[in-house]
Design an enzyme around this catalytic site. Structure first.
Site, short mmCIF file in Angstrom:
data_model
loop_
_atom_site.label_atom_id
_atom_site.label_comp_id
_atom_site.label_asym_id
_atom_site.label_seq_id
_atom_site.Cartn_x
_atom_site.Cartn_y
_atom_site.Cartn_z
N VAL A 66 1.00 -1.35 0.10
CA VAL A 66 0.06 0.12 -0.19
C VAL A 66 0.94 1.07 -0.23
O VAL A 66 0.51 2.36 -0.65
CB VAL A 66 -0.91 0.15 1.25
N GLU A 67 1.98 1.09 0.66
CA GLU A 67 2.79 2.60 1.03
C GLU A 67 3.45 2.73 -0.27
O GLU A 67 3.59 3.96 -0.69
CB GLU A 67 3.60 2.37 2.20
N SER A 68 4.18 1.59 -0.84
CA SER A 68 5.30 1.98 -1.92
C SER A 68 5.05 1.16 -3.35
O SER A 68 5.72 1.34 -4.06
CB SER A 68 6.47 1.73 -1.37
N TYR A 148 -7.16 4.12 5.44
CA TYR A 148 -5.93 3.44 5.26
C TYR A 148 -5.74 2.11 6.03
O TYR A 148 -5.30 1.12 5.46
CB TYR A 148 -4.86 4.46 5.67
#
Length: 166
Positions: A66-68, A148
């Protein structure tokens, strides 16, 4: 060494191998730009760091996804870096080594997540705090980052489902 200890170690080695292979297959789907060797290194780094800190490796993989998108050198708009997008201050509080090294950065992110899980008690709340920061009321953190937290949880469920499909 006794037979029972050897059997236990063999079981643990098999668990790590199987978990890392599952995560590697997920990385292959999500970030084909990484070489097979790097995909393997990332999968093992996620698995071993997560297990060391008593966290589901699928959860750490979901955060990196999800982050990168498993971009080892990703840079966020707020100065975050690495596959799990750790801020420099967080890195210095929970990590050691080189902020720009993806392995050190990942290790710091996992330590930080363990801290948040212990602090907030609930995994989804810890995920929201991972994204929003741990300051302020639980209601504020959830309002900012509840979406998130749910997204990361769903991504982890996908990884868990892939394990069951094998």
């Amino acid at each position: 060494m006794r037979v029972a200890e050897l059997e236990q170690q063999t079981h643990e080695i098999n668990e790590v191998f199987n978990q890392a292979q599952l995560i590697k297959r997920h990385i292959e789907k999500r970030n084909a730009s990484l070489s097979s060797e790097m995909q393997r290194d990332v999968a093992y780094a996620i698995t071993l760091n997560a297990r060391e800190h008593r966290i589901d490796p699928n959860l750490v993989a979901a955060i990196a996804d999800v982050e990168s998108g498993f971009d080892l050198y990703a840079r966020g708009s707020m100065g975050e870096r690495g596959p799990v997008q750790v801020r420099e201050r967080t890195f210095h509080e929970h990590g050691e080594g080189d902020f720009d090294d993806w392995r050190d950065n990942l290790r710091a992110g996992v330590r930080y997540l363990r801290y948040l899980i212990d602090r907030f008690g609930k995994e989804e709340m810890a995920l929201a705090a991972y994204n929003a920061g741990p300051s302020g009321s639980r209601e504020r953190i959830w309002r900012i980052s509840g979406r998130y937290a749910r997204r990361v949880s769903r991504r982890r469920d996908v990884l868990g489902g892939e394990a069951k499909d094998r």
